[in-house]
Design a protein around this motif. Structure first.
Motif, PDB file in Angstrom:
ATOM      1  N   SER A  27      12.515  27.663   4.192  1.00  0.00           N
ATOM      2  CA  SER A  27      13.120  28.802   4.891  1.00  0.00           C
ATOM      3  C   SER A  27      12.130  29.951   4.912  1.00  0.00           C
ATOM      4  CB  SER A  27      14.397  29.266   4.181  1.00  0.00           C
ATOM      5  OG  SER A  27      15.379  28.257   4.250  1.00  0.00           O
ATOM      6  N   TYR A  28      12.195  30.715   6.000  1.00  0.00           N
ATOM      7  CA  TYR A  28      11.469  31.990   6.071  1.00  0.00           C
ATOM      8  C   TYR A  28      12.564  33.047   6.105  1.00  0.00           C
ATOM      9  CZ  TYR A  28       7.667  28.994   7.841  1.00  0.00           C
ATOM     10  OH  TYR A  28       6.728  28.012   8.024  1.00  0.00           O
ATOM     11  N   GLY A  29      12.842  33.696   4.991  1.00  0.00           N
ATOM     12  CA  GLY A  29      13.971  34.625   4.955  1.00  0.00           C
ATOM     13  C   GLY A  29      15.233  33.874   5.322  1.00  0.00           C
ATOM     14  N   ALA A  30      15.927  34.392   6.348  1.00  0.00           N
ATOM     15  CA  ALA A  30      17.192  33.756   6.734  1.00  0.00           C
ATOM     16  C   ALA A  30      16.988  32.552   7.652  1.00  0.00           C
ATOM     17  CB  ALA A  30      18.078  34.787   7.445  1.00  0.00           C
ATOM     18  N   VAL A  31      15.743  32.339   8.112  1.00  0.00           N
ATOM     19  CA  VAL A  31      15.497  31.234   9.058  1.00  0.00           C
ATOM     20  C   VAL A  31      15.232  29.937   8.289  1.00  0.00           C
ATOM     21  CG1 VAL A  31      13.985  30.358  10.890  1.00  0.00           C
ATOM     22  CG2 VAL A  31      14.505  32.816  10.755  1.00  0.00           C
ATOM     23  N   ARG A  32      16.108  28.966   8.510  1.00  0.00           N
ATOM     24  CA  ARG A  32      15.904  27.672   7.852  1.00  0.00           C
ATOM     25  C   ARG A  32      15.045  26.812   8.781  1.00  0.00           C
ATOM     26  NH1 ARG A  32      17.598  25.629   3.236  1.00  0.00           N
ATOM     27  NH2 ARG A  32      18.270  23.466   3.036  1.00  0.00           N
ATOM     28  N   ALA A  33      13.746  26.798   8.528  1.00  0.00           N
ATOM     29  CA  ALA A  33      12.815  26.105   9.434  1.00  0.00           C
ATOM     30  C   ALA A  33      12.898  24.594   9.256  1.00  0.00           C
ATOM     31  CB  ALA A  33      11.391  26.593   9.184  1.00  0.00           C
ATOM     32  N   LEU A  34      13.021  24.116   8.016  1.00  0.00           N
ATOM     33  CA  LEU A  34      13.186  22.679   7.759  1.00  0.00           C
ATOM     34  C   LEU A  34      14.435  22.495   6.908  1.00  0.00           C
ATOM     35  CD1 LEU A  34       9.515  21.572   6.902  1.00  0.00           C
ATOM     36  CD2 LEU A  34      10.668  21.567   9.125  1.00  0.00           C
ATOM     37  N   ASP A  35      15.262  21.549   7.348  1.00  0.00           N
ATOM     38  CA  ASP A  35      16.592  21.451   6.752  1.00  0.00           C
ATOM     39  C   ASP A  35      16.840  20.054   6.175  1.00  0.00           C
ATOM     40  OD1 ASP A  35      19.157  22.156   6.084  1.00  0.00           O
ATOM     41  OD2 ASP A  35      19.967  21.919   8.108  1.00  0.00           O
ATOM     42  N   GLY A  36      15.870  19.547   5.398  1.00  0.00           N
ATOM     43  CA  GLY A  36      16.055  18.235   4.786  1.00  0.00           C
ATOM     44  C   GLY A  36      15.384  17.144   5.608  1.00  0.00           C
ATOM     45  N   ILE A  37      14.062  17.192   5.636  1.00  0.00           N
ATOM     46  CA  ILE A  37      13.301  16.203   6.425  1.00  0.00           C
ATOM     47  C   ILE A  37      12.963  15.002   5.547  1.00  0.00           C
ATOM     48  CG2 ILE A  37      11.086  15.743   7.582  1.00  0.00           C
ATOM     49  CD1 ILE A  37      12.456  17.638   9.345  1.00  0.00           C
ATOM     50  N   ASP A  38      13.316  13.819   6.036  1.00  0.00           N
ATOM     51  CA  ASP A  38      12.899  12.556   5.408  1.00  0.00           C
ATOM     52  C   ASP A  38      11.990  11.845   6.386  1.00  0.00           C
ATOM     53  OD1 ASP A  38      14.438  12.503   2.972  1.00  0.00           O
ATOM     54  OD2 ASP A  38      16.205  12.253   4.235  1.00  0.00           O
ATOM     55  N   LEU A  39      10.835  11.424   5.905  1.00  0.00           N
ATOM     56  CA  LEU A  39       9.857  10.833   6.809  1.00  0.00           C
ATOM     57  C   LEU A  39       8.934   9.928   6.007  1.00  0.00           C
ATOM     58  CD1 LEU A  39       9.283  11.750   9.815  1.00  0.00           C
ATOM     59  CD2 LEU A  39       7.504  13.205   8.888  1.00  0.00           C
ATOM     60  N   THR A  40       8.733   8.722   6.473  1.00  0.00           N
ATOM     61  CA  THR A  40       7.708   7.865   5.850  1.00  0.00           C
ATOM     62  C   THR A  40       6.811   7.332   6.955  1.00  0.00           C
ATOM     63  OG1 THR A  40       9.239   7.224   4.106  1.00  0.00           O
ATOM     64  CG2 THR A  40       7.273   5.874   4.360  1.00  0.00           C
ATOM     65  N   ILE A  41       5.525   7.543   6.828  1.00  0.00           N
ATOM     66  CA  ILE A  41       4.570   7.118   7.848  1.00  0.00           C
ATOM     67  C   ILE A  41       3.585   6.149   7.204  1.00  0.00           C
ATOM     68  CG2 ILE A  41       2.789   7.902   9.462  1.00  0.00           C
ATOM     69  CD1 ILE A  41       4.237  10.655   9.472  1.00  0.00           C
ATOM     70  N   ARG A  73       0.848  -1.198   0.000  1.00  0.00           N
ATOM     71  CA  ARG A  73       0.000   0.000   0.000  1.00  0.00           C
ATOM     72  C   ARG A  73       0.878   1.241   0.000  1.00  0.00           C
ATOM     73  NH1 ARG A  73      -4.058   0.171   4.668  1.00  0.00           N
ATOM     74  NH2 ARG A  73      -5.367   1.390   3.295  1.00  0.00           N
ATOM     75  N   THR A  74       0.384   2.280  -0.662  1.00  0.00           N
ATOM     76  CA  THR A  74       1.100   3.550  -0.634  1.00  0.00           C
ATOM     77  C   THR A  74       1.155   4.015   0.817  1.00  0.00           C
ATOM     78  OG1 THR A  74      -0.391   4.016  -2.436  1.00  0.00           O
ATOM     79  CG2 THR A  74       1.177   5.744  -1.879  1.00  0.00           C
ATOM     80  N   PRO A  75       2.312   4.503   1.295  1.00  0.00           N
ATOM     81  CA  PRO A  75       2.350   4.997   2.678  1.00  0.00           C
ATOM     82  C   PRO A  75       1.381   6.165   2.858  1.00  0.00           C
ATOM     83  CG  PRO A  75       4.561   4.777   1.773  1.00  0.00           C
ATOM     84  CD  PRO A  75       3.610   4.580   0.635  1.00  0.00           C
ATOM     85  N   ALA A  76       1.007   6.427   4.105  1.00  0.00           N
ATOM     86  CA  ALA A  76       0.135   7.575   4.382  1.00  0.00           C
ATOM     87  C   ALA A  76       0.870   8.872   4.048  1.00  0.00           C
ATOM     88  CB  ALA A  76      -0.294   7.554   5.843  1.00  0.00           C
ATOM     89  N   VAL A  77       2.118   8.962   4.481  1.00  0.00           N
ATOM     90  CA  VAL A  77       2.893  10.193   4.267  1.00  0.00           C
ATOM     91  C   VAL A  77       4.322   9.833   3.883  1.00  0.00           C
ATOM     92  CG1 VAL A  77       3.846  12.262   5.395  1.00  0.00           C
ATOM     93  CG2 VAL A  77       1.543  11.475   6.007  1.00  0.00           C
ATOM     94  N   VAL A  78       4.823  10.511   2.864  1.00  0.00           N
ATOM     95  CA  VAL A  78       6.249  10.407   2.537  1.00  0.00           C
ATOM     96  C   VAL A  78       6.772  11.837   2.379  1.00  0.00           C
ATOM     97  CG1 VAL A  78       7.993   9.582   0.916  1.00  0.00           C
ATOM     98  CG2 VAL A  78       5.909   8.248   1.267  1.00  0.00           C
TER      99      VAL A  78
END
Ligand SMILES: Nc1ncnc2c1ncn2[C@@H]1O[C@H](COP(=O)(O)OP(=O)(O)OP(=O)(O)O)[C@@H](O)[C@H]1O
Length: 321
Positions: free
Chosen positions: A33-47, A21-26
């Protein structure tokens, strides 16, 4: 003293094997980034489908940004996201009906009654008023149906928010701190509702302030810090993996202060934690005898490692989401 350091490498989170089955989330290398703020920096996730998945992390770690990108409320700067095999951005009307997003109390229609509120939300999803009423009842709010939202207690508002998010039977449910600021009884009532949703096979993504709750509810958790996943897995596996090698003893600080405890032979570390002194030892038999004679055996408790301890070791921060 034991030093606590955060790992520098990001963790790739893979889901347990599923039968085709296809995962729920990949999420694959997601950045934002928000301007200079790097909020997410390479997230890998499979649920996987049907998982109860907790996203934990300190203030500003990127949890809300990640949830919003998965929900399709924000675009990522780079990387790919798939929810039930479809891209949530740009907004996909076909996907929307499969997602349930808990709205915060502030986005309620405060002067509507509980029944009017849930019926209004249900109508937006093409769900009948009868089904909306049934959901209200299921969430224990039928006797509050004629009470305006602003007059409901905090716990009742939270239940209504979740009821409104699930009245259209979504497959994936997003809950952002659903039990924040609830009293212990209201928290427990919500837990059983969340257990029911999980038992129906729904996928739940959730953030929380409460690590004991995450340990109790989640199949797996990801600890996010500075936009990266620094640890992920089943709570008990994480606890086993990151457990202190020492036995921990808890003693009231009135009876023994950390400095005196640290001077006892066999004590590796002693620290203050609220009204307690926490003693870590690799020679529990010797230390128990010495401390027992000093403060009384009845006043010493042993403590098992918790998800909160793991969190603290990994992030170096006390938890407050
Ligand atoms: N709209 C925005 N504009 C600018 N910066 C933002 C915006 N939204 C979030 N940020 C910043 O991005 C980073 C991640 O924020 P985010 O809200 O995703 O974290 P969080 O883990 O949910 O934090 P909290 O637990 O405090 O809600 C923070 O540094 C935050 O200040």
């Amino acid at each position: 003293m034991m030093t606590i350091t955060a790992p520098t490498t990001a963790v790739r989170v893979t889901a347990p094997a599923e039968s085709g089955r296809t995962p729920a989330v990949v999420a694959n290398q997601v950045t934002k980034s928000y301007g200079a703020v790097r909020a997410l920096d390479g997230i890998d996730l499979t649920i996987s489908r049907g998982e109860f998945f907790g996203i934990l992390g300190p203030n500003g770690a990127g949890k809300t940004t990640l949830m919003e990108i998965i929900e399709g409320l924000r675009s990522a700067d780079s990387g790919q996201v798939a929810v039930l095999g479809r891209s949530p951005w740009p907004r996909d009307l076909q996907l929307l009906g499969s997602l349930g997003v808990q709205t915060q109390a502030s986005s309620f229609f405060p002067s509507l009654t509980a029944l009017e509120h849930i019926t209004t939300v249900a109508t937006l999803y093409g769900v009948s008023a009868q089904k909306a009423a049934h959901t209200l009842d299921r969430f224990g709010l039928w006797d509050k149906k004629d009470v305006t939202v602003e007059k409901l207690s905090g716990g009742q508002q939270r239940r209504l928010a979740i009821a409104a998010a699930v009245t259209h039977d979504p497959e994936v449910i997003f809950l952002d701190e659903p039990t924040a600021a609830l009293d212990p009884q209201a928290r427990r009532e919500l837990w059983s509702l969340l257990d029911e949703l999980r038992a129906e096979g729904r996928t739940i993504l959730y953030t929380t302030h409460y690590l004991d709750e995450a340990e109790r509810l989640c199949d797996r958790v990801a600890i996010v810090d500075a936009g990266r996943v620094i640890a992920a897995g089943k709570p008990h596996d994480l606890i086993r993996e990151h457990s202190s090698p020492y036995v921990q003893l808890v003693i009231s600080r009135d009876r023994l202060d950390p400095a005196s405890a640290a001077a006892v032979p066999g004590v590796v570390n002693a620290r203050e934690e609220g009204a307690s002194t926490i003693v870590e030892t690799d020679r529990p038999e010797d230390v128990l005898v010495t401390l027992g004679q000093r403060v009384g055996f009845d006043n010493i408790h042993t403590r098992a490692t918790t998800l909160e301890d793991v969190y603290l070791r990994l992030t170096g921060k006390e938890y407050s989401a």
